[in-house]
Design an enzyme around this catalytic site. Sequence first.
Site, mmCIF file in Angstrom:
data_model
loop_
_atom_site.group_PDB
_atom_site.id
_atom_site.type_symbol
_atom_site.label_atom_id
_atom_site.label_comp_id
_atom_site.label_asym_id
_atom_site.label_seq_id
_atom_site.Cartn_x
_atom_site.Cartn_y
_atom_site.Cartn_z
ATOM 1 N N GLU A 31 -22.508 69.912 40.152
ATOM 2 C CA GLU A 31 -22.870 69.686 41.549
ATOM 3 C C GLU A 31 -23.065 70.982 42.339
ATOM 4 O OE1 GLU A 31 -20.041 66.963 43.257
ATOM 5 O OE2 GLU A 31 -20.559 65.364 41.878
ATOM 6 N N GLU A 88 -20.710 61.423 36.236
ATOM 7 C CA GLU A 88 -19.671 60.898 37.141
ATOM 8 C C GLU A 88 -20.201 59.672 37.861
ATOM 9 O OE1 GLU A 88 -17.982 63.560 40.081
ATOM 10 O OE2 GLU A 88 -17.901 65.198 38.614
#
Length: 451
Positions: free
Chosen positions: A168, A355
């Site tokens: 991320e 995720e």
Amino acid sequence: MTELSERFDPGFVWGVATSAYQIEGATTEDGRGPSIWDTFAARPGHTYLGHTGDVAVDHYHRWADDVALVRDLGLGAYRFSIAWPRIQPEGKGPVEPRGLAFYDRLVDGLLESGIEPWPTLFHWDLPQALEDAGGWPERETAERFADYAEIVADALGDRIRHWTTLNEPWCAAFLGYGAGIHAPGRTEPAAALAASHHLHLAHGLAVPRIREGRPDAQVGVTLNLYAVSPADDTGRHDDAARRIDGLMNRWFLDPVLLGRYPEDVLRDVAHDLPADLVHDGDLATINAPIDFLGINYYSRHVVAAGAWPGAAEVEFVQRDWPKTASGWDIDAPGLGEVLAQVHRDYPPVPIHITENGAAFDDALEHGEVRDEDRIDFLESHLSVLADAIDAGVDVRGYFAWSLLDNFEWAEGYEKRFGLVHVDFDTLERTPKASARWYGDLARRSSTKEHS
Ligand code: IFM
């Protein structure tokens, strides 16, 4: 109705994910240097009730029990991150052998339990020494990351097949250097953009260093992508949706998968973009072929044009919609939209959902957590995922976030994302109902022992 477990190939990867700072604790042990998260969390007012990762859930000492939890759930893969300040306490230079030894033990323990290790090299815990030298807004940090990646690949590469460079980068750059709500807590738009470019560069420089001499290595990067939609279908808010999709999704996808920054976003951010940020050759480096794209999906943003001239260009609309305890809209169809966008707009690349999950206000009662809300969340997202695969999107794995309740960054220990409950006083682990549900699904799907 076809059973959910039957909708995935037997070779589909079923896993759970964690990250170092969120679970390990032991922040001063075995020569680990300080990270920006140690510094940020220690400053008053940055995290919920001043929580820090000093102890977290003590995974550094309890890792063998945690591996056993993954094994007992019947999962085939475990995604974790390696703490750069454990490997190079100063972010460069000498390697701390005790730090490497920890991950060496963890990797061996996973393999002995039949679990494939999926390490991520950077999940936000930048060595503080590198931040002191300017952090991600400095180009030099990208070079240091590539050195670190090579050190880890040399040490563990004989046993690791799947490597993820970054987790991320949007959060590391924009929450860390723009909004200032994550470490290092800076609020400098130009620095945030510079950080995003240097994170991309770090990824691109690391890819060949990881692959060197390891022809089997599968290297990827994990991006957090959002479904984005305009507040209504009048067309008035379409530009707001374009801007947010641009900054949250395409600013990260385009350089990695297409070797360019999106023109429209370059125009949007022109007033903050540092001159001479992107050097000749950077985009070719960043566009290094990858073996998989990791996608983290949590929610959708609904956006509207700013209410009056001179106001912010974009407003985030609060919908009256079912939400997780984090206040995020529960929006499984958004996962399908994100996957369709990647499939439609980019060259083919195998995808892993690295995720997906949710925080809920779990209650441990009589030794049990009956988190039906989390089961519904997982089931609805996995069903959308199966639809996407049926529609031709090449998704090969899914990692639930997270194995354990843990340190949820600025939210401290207030938000529980785990499939396994952790009592933050005693550190006792108790698998929730969702853990059993998810493990059963993975087992049935992998063995095709359908009920
Ligand atoms: O806990 C985080 C994780 O570190 C990165 N992705 C989102 C999760 C939930 O907020």
